[in-house]
Scaffold this motif. Structure first.
Motif, PDB file in Angstrom:
ATOM      1  N   GLU A  97       0.396  -1.384  -0.086  1.00  0.00           N
ATOM      2  CA  GLU A  97      -0.218   0.110  -0.425  1.00  0.00           C
ATOM      3  C   GLU A  97       0.925   1.120   0.038  1.00  0.00           C
ATOM      4  O   GLU A  97       0.211   2.088  -0.462  1.00  0.00           O
ATOM      5  CB  GLU A  97      -1.387   0.504   1.028  1.00  0.00           C
ATOM      6  N   ARG A 100       2.463   1.748  -3.886  1.00  0.00           N
ATOM      7  CA  ARG A 100       0.848   2.411  -4.044  1.00  0.00           C
ATOM      8  C   ARG A 100       0.936   3.456  -3.784  1.00  0.00           C
ATOM      9  O   ARG A 100       1.165   4.399  -4.925  1.00  0.00           O
ATOM     10  CB  ARG A 100       0.146   1.358  -4.247  1.00  0.00           C
ATOM     11  N   GLN A 101       0.511   3.956  -2.729  1.00  0.00           N
ATOM     12  CA  GLN A 101       0.369   5.487  -2.759  1.00  0.00           C
ATOM     13  C   GLN A 101       1.866   6.047  -2.587  1.00  0.00           C
ATOM     14  O   GLN A 101       1.342   7.564  -3.570  1.00  0.00           O
ATOM     15  CB  GLN A 101       0.342   5.498  -1.103  1.00  0.00           C
ATOM     16  N   ARG A 103       3.616   5.654  -5.586  1.00  0.00           N
ATOM     17  CA  ARG A 103       3.487   6.271  -6.873  1.00  0.00           C
ATOM     18  C   ARG A 103       2.202   6.809  -7.632  1.00  0.00           C
ATOM     19  O   ARG A 103       2.306   7.387  -8.728  1.00  0.00           O
ATOM     20  CB  ARG A 103       3.600   3.908  -7.774  1.00  0.00           C
ATOM     21  N   SER A 104       0.763   6.691  -7.018  1.00  0.00           N
ATOM     22  CA  SER A 104      -0.028   7.429  -6.813  1.00  0.00           C
ATOM     23  C   SER A 104       0.303   9.775  -6.644  1.00  0.00           C
ATOM     24  O   SER A 104      -0.054   9.852  -7.290  1.00  0.00           O
ATOM     25  CB  SER A 104      -0.936   7.594  -6.166  1.00  0.00           C
ATOM     26  N   ASP A 105       1.109   8.857  -5.743  1.00  0.00           N
ATOM     27  CA  ASP A 105       1.921  10.394  -5.466  1.00  0.00           C
ATOM     28  C   ASP A 105       2.567  10.909  -6.643  1.00  0.00           C
ATOM     29  O   ASP A 105       2.698  11.814  -7.148  1.00  0.00           O
ATOM     30  CB  ASP A 105       2.381  10.502  -4.371  1.00  0.00           C
ATOM     31  N   THR A 106       3.571  10.574  -6.558  1.00  0.00           N
ATOM     32  CA  THR A 106       4.682  10.507  -7.907  1.00  0.00           C
ATOM     33  C   THR A 106       3.821  10.627  -9.658  1.00  0.00           C
ATOM     34  O   THR A 106       4.063  12.571  -9.874  1.00  0.00           O
ATOM     35  CB  THR A 106       5.497   9.753  -8.577  1.00  0.00           C
ATOM     36  N   ALA A 107       3.395  10.232  -9.788  1.00  0.00           N
ATOM     37  CA  ALA A 107       1.898  10.224 -11.090  1.00  0.00           C
ATOM     38  C   ALA A 107       1.302  11.232 -11.049  1.00  0.00           C
ATOM     39  O   ALA A 107       1.255  12.319 -11.667  1.00  0.00           O
ATOM     40  CB  ALA A 107       1.145   9.453 -10.617  1.00  0.00           C
ATOM     41  N   ASP A 108       0.697  12.015  -9.919  1.00  0.00           N
ATOM     42  CA  ASP A 108      -0.299  13.325  -9.806  1.00  0.00           C
ATOM     43  C   ASP A 108      -0.161  14.519  -8.915  1.00  0.00           C
ATOM     44  O   ASP A 108      -0.245  13.983  -7.789  1.00  0.00           O
ATOM     45  CB  ASP A 108      -1.264  12.632  -9.743  1.00  0.00           C
TER      46      ASP A 108
END
Length: 111
Positions: A97, A100-101, A103-108
């Motif tokens: 988790e 994943r978090q 990665r999502s912070d990096t993507a946006d």
């Protein structure tokens, strides 16, 4: 005369260097195989903090993926016992988790 604190640091440095340079670089077992052995040992002994470090390293280094980490949980639960297996499951799911978090912070980055 050498200060005791410096002797401790030097001793640790020598030990760490030998561990990583000699033991982890031997060619008979792969790093992945060594990591799996170490995880089994750490879980079996209930060394949760060190298990966290090794799980994170295995995932980030690409030695084990999400599916393989979960399979390690299933396998070790049967040998290390339910309580340790349950703790390992929590550790793996928390790590996944967190990754994943991140990665999502990096993507946006704008949030």
């Amino acid at each position: 005369m050498t200060e005791p604190a410096m002797e401790t640091v030097d001793s640790f440095g020598i030990t760490a260097e030998r561990l990583f340079a000699d033991v982890w670089s031997r060619s008979v077992l792969t790093v992945r195989e060594r990591r799996l052995l170490l995880l089994g040992l750490l879980v079996g002994q209930g060394l949760h903090e060190l298990t966290d470090v090794q799980l994170d390293t295995a995932l980030r280094a690409g030695e084990l993926n999400e599916t393989e980490l979960r399979e390690v949980v299933v396998f070790l639960t049967h040998y290390a016992g339910w309580a340790r297996g349950s703790k390992l499951n929590d550790q793996v799911e928390t790590l996944l988790e967190r990754v994943r978090q991140a990665r999502s912070d990096t993507a946006d980055p704008a949030g």
